[in-house]
Structure formats: structure tokens, C-alpha cells
Design a protein around this motif. Structure first.
Motif, PDB file in Angstrom:
ATOM      1  N   ILE A 371       0.865  -1.189   0.000  1.00 52.65           N
ATOM      2  CA  ILE A 371       0.000   0.000   0.000  1.00 52.65           C
ATOM      3  C   ILE A 371       0.893   1.227   0.000  1.00 52.65           C
ATOM      4  CG2 ILE A 371      -1.889   1.200   1.174  1.00 52.65           C
ATOM      5  CD1 ILE A 371      -2.503  -1.405   2.651  1.00 52.65           C
ATOM      6  N   GLN A 372       0.764   2.053  -0.992  1.00 52.93           N
ATOM      7  CA  GLN A 372       1.699   3.160  -1.188  1.00 52.93           C
ATOM      8  C   GLN A 372       0.989   4.512  -1.228  1.00 52.93           C
ATOM      9  OE1 GLN A 372       5.192   2.947  -1.475  1.00 52.93           O
ATOM     10  NE2 GLN A 372       4.821   0.832  -0.793  1.00 52.93           N
ATOM     11  N   ARG A 376      -1.973   4.655   1.362  1.00 50.74           N
ATOM     12  CA  ARG A 376      -1.478   4.235   2.668  1.00 50.74           C
ATOM     13  C   ARG A 376      -1.943   5.201   3.753  1.00 50.74           C
ATOM     14  NH1 ARG A 376       2.541   0.627   3.585  1.00 50.74           N
ATOM     15  NH2 ARG A 376       3.495   0.638   5.653  1.00 50.74           N
ATOM     16  N   LEU A 377      -1.874   6.491   3.465  1.00 49.29           N
ATOM     17  CA  LEU A 377      -2.301   7.498   4.433  1.00 49.29           C
ATOM     18  C   LEU A 377      -3.792   7.367   4.732  1.00 49.29           C
ATOM     19  CD1 LEU A 377      -1.809  10.003   6.157  1.00 49.29           C
ATOM     20  CD2 LEU A 377      -2.170  11.390   4.094  1.00 49.29           C
ATOM     21  N   MET A 381      -5.649   6.408   8.294  1.00 49.14           N
ATOM     22  CA  MET A 381      -6.680   7.232   8.936  1.00 49.14           C
ATOM     23  C   MET A 381      -7.937   6.416   9.194  1.00 49.14           C
ATOM     24  SD  MET A 381      -6.316  11.059   7.283  1.00 49.14           S
ATOM     25  CE  MET A 381      -6.828  10.601   5.647  1.00 49.14           C
ATOM     26  N   ALA A 382      -8.299   5.564   8.233  1.00 49.86           N
ATOM     27  CA  ALA A 382      -9.476   4.714   8.436  1.00 49.86           C
ATOM     28  C   ALA A 382      -9.267   3.782   9.620  1.00 49.86           C
ATOM     29  CB  ALA A 382      -9.764   3.913   7.166  1.00 49.86           C
ATOM     30  N   ALA A 383      -8.047   3.236   9.758  1.00 49.86           N
ATOM     31  CA  ALA A 383      -7.743   2.344  10.875  1.00 49.86           C
ATOM     32  C   ALA A 383      -7.764   3.097  12.198  1.00 49.86           C
ATOM     33  CB  ALA A 383      -6.379   1.684  10.662  1.00 49.86           C
ATOM     34  N   TYR A 384      -7.387   4.369  12.195  1.00 48.39           N
ATOM     35  CA  TYR A 384      -7.467   5.201  13.403  1.00 48.39           C
ATOM     36  C   TYR A 384      -8.907   5.234  13.896  1.00 48.39           C
ATOM     37  CZ  TYR A 384      -6.167   9.219  16.414  1.00 48.39           C
ATOM     38  OH  TYR A 384      -5.904  10.058  17.483  1.00 48.39           O
ATOM     39  N   PRO A 405      -7.036  -4.483  -3.039  1.00 45.07           N
ATOM     40  CA  PRO A 405      -7.010  -4.175  -1.602  1.00 45.07           C
ATOM     41  C   PRO A 405      -5.982  -3.121  -1.225  1.00 45.07           C
ATOM     42  CG  PRO A 405      -5.919  -6.258  -2.010  1.00 45.07           C
ATOM     43  CD  PRO A 405      -6.518  -5.838  -3.315  1.00 45.07           C
ATOM     44  N   ASP A 406      -5.144  -2.711  -2.170  1.00 43.70           N
ATOM     45  CA  ASP A 406      -4.149  -1.681  -1.897  1.00 43.70           C
ATOM     46  C   ASP A 406      -4.609  -0.295  -2.331  1.00 43.70           C
ATOM     47  OD1 ASP A 406      -2.493  -3.659  -0.922  1.00 43.70           O
ATOM     48  OD2 ASP A 406      -1.420  -3.923  -2.819  1.00 43.70           O
TER      49      ASP A 406
END
Length: 476
Positions: A371-372, A376-377, A381-384, A405-406
Motif C-alpha cells: 500500500i503506497q 497508505r495514508l 486514517m481509516a484504521a485510526y 485491496p491496496d
């Protein structure tokens, strides 16, 4: 009508979600059911059958959460035993499981005293049925507007009973009720045109309405029902009596009302505020935290304006903020995350901002190397917001659906599917309010864009003034 404390899909492979890491003891023989409370106390374990939904039980940002999970956890603690959650049920299977296995079902069950094989606790809260309908249809404002509409409901939820009563006055009224769907699927069917309208409970709609903007709230239907816990009927009432004492105490102390407000009283915390309000906060609130965001950005290698945008989405730059689920502070850290980050006081703005920045960096760095860039950013943020586990579940769903998925653009299409039983029943972490991180990332990107515009404007407009009225150049 507000949800208030009252005085009183598909079948999947069974997955046992153990809250306490303890081996499951075999169920006692049927004859031992006469003393079920004693059995629970001896084995030191309470088994609860529930549903994987936002109002019952799910894996949230801060770990296991949900209104009924919180009640069951407190009940188990009062009994002095550990808690095991079985969350693979719908309403009808939860009732059948408690008939066959025990110990209790806590699955947003409507109190039905005459239901065979189970006995109910005292009422816990009221459940107010409401009609919702697809935007674009003529307004659905009274029961007179229902005949002729394709109407849906969740089987066993109690709304079918209300519709049956209404049918006495409206013989042409027709509806489809299925136990194989949950609230998100039902609202999705309304929004997609499979149904014209649906009957569910008001608090369920308020918790989900943000994710279904093309579904309108119609009108309250009938009198409120009562939600209660269910217990197997073939034993003494000692466990039911213990539950009733617990629930009565919770009501009398005010704790029940506080839990209702915590889980059901804040349905707009993710709403996007107007640009004018945001700019007002940029002027009034941001300046006192700007240097802290800059310091945290230098330490974490993020743009300070991005961190500020995350902080605004989390708390509107309010260092005293507390969410309905207990995360606190300007960057809204969970207690566990704060401990891992060395944050001793979540309400201290400096600790919160630096801790939030470190946490976002950790999430960013833990993502797969494939994931680049901005993808990636955005996924960090979604995972936060929703947690890495649910993000990984959404990535796996993206692959199943033939997406990449990337790529954030593909994953954000899969995240809302975590609200649907058909999809979350296949995942490791189960139900999530997957529409939230999509809105969350969208809002942060927009706040970041506005902050970048404001910063550029403050640099450029003084220069323009300098060319006409100021003889001395101004440092950028």
C-alpha cells in the motif's frame, strides 16, 4: 420519541467469541438446569447469546462494545463470573439457543411473555417502532400512506406484531419480514429500491441514518415495545431474579439512563459541519494548539495541518471531549491506546496531540508495504477510526469482490459491507460500522484542504498588499 429506560441470514458456522480467555466447560446435564445460577457460579462463567449489531455487540475501536454487551458484562461482574459471548445469532436463533443451551439471550429481544420455552426479565428499555421510506417517494406521514407500498421488517424483532395489529384497520397492508437480515441490510434494501419502506426501531435508525442518506424518517408507529433478556424456562427462576435485581439497581442508580445516553443519545457525532463553523473554529480554537500540532508533525513526519484535521474530526479541537464509547481528549484516544503510547492524561492537549500523532504513525507503518502513497495514508486514517482488524477485513472483502485491496478507492467501497451480515459473518472481526471510516476520511481530507487554503491565503494576501501599500517585502 426518544429511547428511554422503562420501568422495568443466513446461518453461519458457529464462532465462539470468548471475552474471557477461558476454556468452555461442558453444559451441565439437563437435570442440573434446575439450579442454573448455582451452575454458573460453580463454573464461574456466564454464556450469553447475542447478535453482531451496533445495538447489541460488536468489536469497536476500543474493543468489544455495544449496549447489551455492556449490560451483560456488568451483570457477569456483579455475579463474580467471567463472560462468554456467542454473537453469531439472529433473533430467532438466539431464542432457540437459549432454549437448548442457556444461559441467557441479550439480543435486542422484544418482551413476549407468552413465548414458549423462555422466560423474560423485567423490561430494560423501550423500543419505539418507526416507519422509514425511500427519498423521492411521496411523503409517508401516516398509516394511511402504507397500503400499496413494498414494506419490510426484521423477523422476530417485534415490529411484525405492530404491523399485525395495524392490519386490522388496513386489510390491504402487506409486508415482508425476514430474520436473515439486520438493520443495515434492511435500510440498504429501502435505499436501493428493493423496498419502498421499512419498519424498525427509532434508535436503530438514528444510529444508522448517516450511512443511508436516501432513506427518510417517516412517522412513529404504534406504542413502544419493551426490550428484555430471555432465559430458558425449564429451571428455577433464580437466574432471572438475579438479573431483575441487577437491572432494577442499574435503573434506580441512574446508570441505565447514562448507558442509554452513551450508546443511543449521540447519532450525529460524524456529521460534516458547515464550512463557516469550521472556519470560525480555525480562528477561535486552533491558534492555541497550532504549535503543538507543528511539534507533533515534526516528530511523526506528518503535515501538521493533517494532524489538525484529524483532531478536528475527532473532537472539534476540544481537549475535554468524551465520545459515547468512552474515548477521550482532543485526539480521542482509547484508554488502552493511551497506555500503550505512554499518555498518562488523555485530557492534556499536548499529550493527546503527540499521542495521536504517534498512533497514526504506528498504524501507517504497520500497513503492508504494497500500500503506497495517499492510499497508505487514507487507510491509516481509516484504521485510526475503525481499527486495523476491521480494515484488514475490508481489504479481504475487496479481494473477494475483485477489487484492489491496496487502493483506498476500492477498500472504501467494501468498508460499509461490514455492516451487512452476509459479509461480516465471513470476517475475522465481525460487524463494524464500516460506513464511519469512509465519512471520517472524507471529512479529514476536506478539513485538510481548507486548512491548506487558509495557510496559503495568509501567505499570499499579505504579499499582494505589500506590492501596493507596503514598501518592505514580507517574509513567507
Amino acid at each position: 420519541m426518544p429511547l428511554i429506560p422503562s420501568a422495568p441470514l443466513r446461518h453461519t458456522a458457529i464462532a465462539l467469541l470468548a471475552i474471557a480467555v477461558l476454556p468452555l466447560l461442558p453444559e451441565p446435564p439437563r437435570t442440573a438446569r434446575q439450579g442454573l445460577l448455582d451452575t454458573i457460579l460453580i463454573r464461574e462463567l456466564l454464556s450469553v447469546h447475542t447478535r453482531n449489531t451496533p445495538t447489541t455487540y460488536y468489536e469497536g475501536r476500543e474493543g468489544p462494545t455495544g449496549f447489551e454487551y455492556e449490560l451483560a458484562r456488568r451483570f457477569a461482574r456483579q455475579l463474580g463470573v467471567s463472560l462468554t459471548i456467542r454473537a453469531d445469532h439472529h433473533i430467532e436463533s438466539a431464542l432457540e439457543a437459549v432454549r437448548q443451551e442457556g444461559d441467557m439471550a441479550a439480543a435486542a429481544l422484544p418482551l413476549e411473555p407468552d413465548l414458549p420455552g423462555v422466560v423474560f426479565s423485567r423490561p430494560i428499555i423501550e423500543l419505539q417502532p418507526v416507519v422509514v421510506y425511500r427519498r423521492g417517494l411521496p411523503p409517508v406521514e401516516t398509516a394511511d400512506d402504507l397500503p400499496g407500498l413494498t414494506l419490510g421488517a426484521i423477523g422476530g424483532a417485534g415490529t411484525g406484531r405492530v404491523l399485525n395489529e395495524l392490519q386490522a384497520d388496513y386489510p390491504d397492508l402487506r409486508w415482508e419480514a425476514s430474520s436473515e437480515v439486520e438493520v443495515a441490510e434492511l435500510l440498504g434494501q429501502v435505499e436501493d429500491g428493493e423496498l419502498d419502506a421499512a419498519v424498525l426501531f427509532d434508535h436503530q435508525f438514528r444510529l444508522n441514518r448517516l450511512f443511508f442518506p436516501d432513506v427518510e424518517r417517516g412517522f412513529l408507529l404504534g406504542d413502544p415495545l419493551s426490550m428484555a433478556w430471555a432465559f430458558p424456562a425449564d429451571h428455577s427462576l433464580t437466574l432471572v431474579e438475579a438479573a431483575n435485581r441487577f437491572l432494577s439497581g442499574l435503573h434506580e442508580s441512574g446508570e441505565l439512563e447514562a448507558l442509554v445516553a452513551r450508546y443511543f443519545g449521540h447519532d450525529d457525532f460524524l456529521e460534516y459541519v458547515g464550512t463557516r463553523t469550521f472556519l470560525d473554529h480555525v480562528e477561535a480554537r486552533l491558534p492555541q494548539y497550532t504549535e503543538l500540532f507543528r511539534e507533533a508533525a515534526r516528530a511523526s513526519d506528518f503535515d501538521w495541518k493533517l494532524l489538525a484535521a484529524v483532531g478536528y474530526q475527532e473532537s472539534h479541537w476540544d481537549p475535554q471531549a468524551t465520545s459515547p464509547t468512552g474515548v477521550r481528549g482532543l485526539m480521542m484516544l482509547t484508554n488502552a491506546t493511551a497506555g500503550d503510547l505512554g499518555v498518562s492524561d488523555r485530557l492534556d492537549p499536548a499529550q493527546s496531540i503527540h499521542g495521536g500523532a504517534r498512533y497514526l504513525r504506528q498504524l501507517h507503518d504497520r500497513l503492508p508495504e504494497s500500500i503506497q502513497g495517499k492510499n497508505r495514508l487514507y487507510m491509516a486514517m481509516a484504521a485510526y477510526n475503525v481499527g486495523l482488524g476491521h480494515l484488514y477485513d475490508a481489504r479481504r472483502i475487496t479481494e473477494q469482490r475483485g477489487g484492489d485491496p491496496d487502493l483506498w478507492a476500492d477498500v472504501r467501497e467494501s468498508l460499509p459491507l461490514l455492516q451487512q451480515r452476509e459479509w461480516h459473518s465471513q470476517t475475522k472481526y465481525g460487524y463494524a460500522r464500516g460506513g464511519e471510516p469512509v465519512i471520517y476520511v472524507r471529512n479529514i481530507r476536506r478539513y485538510h484542504e481548507i486548512l491548506s487554503y487558509v495557510e496559503r491565503s495568509r501567505r499570499e494576501f499579505p504579499r499582494l498588499n505589500a506590492r501596493t501599500t507596503q514598501p518592505t517585502p514580507i517574509d513567507p
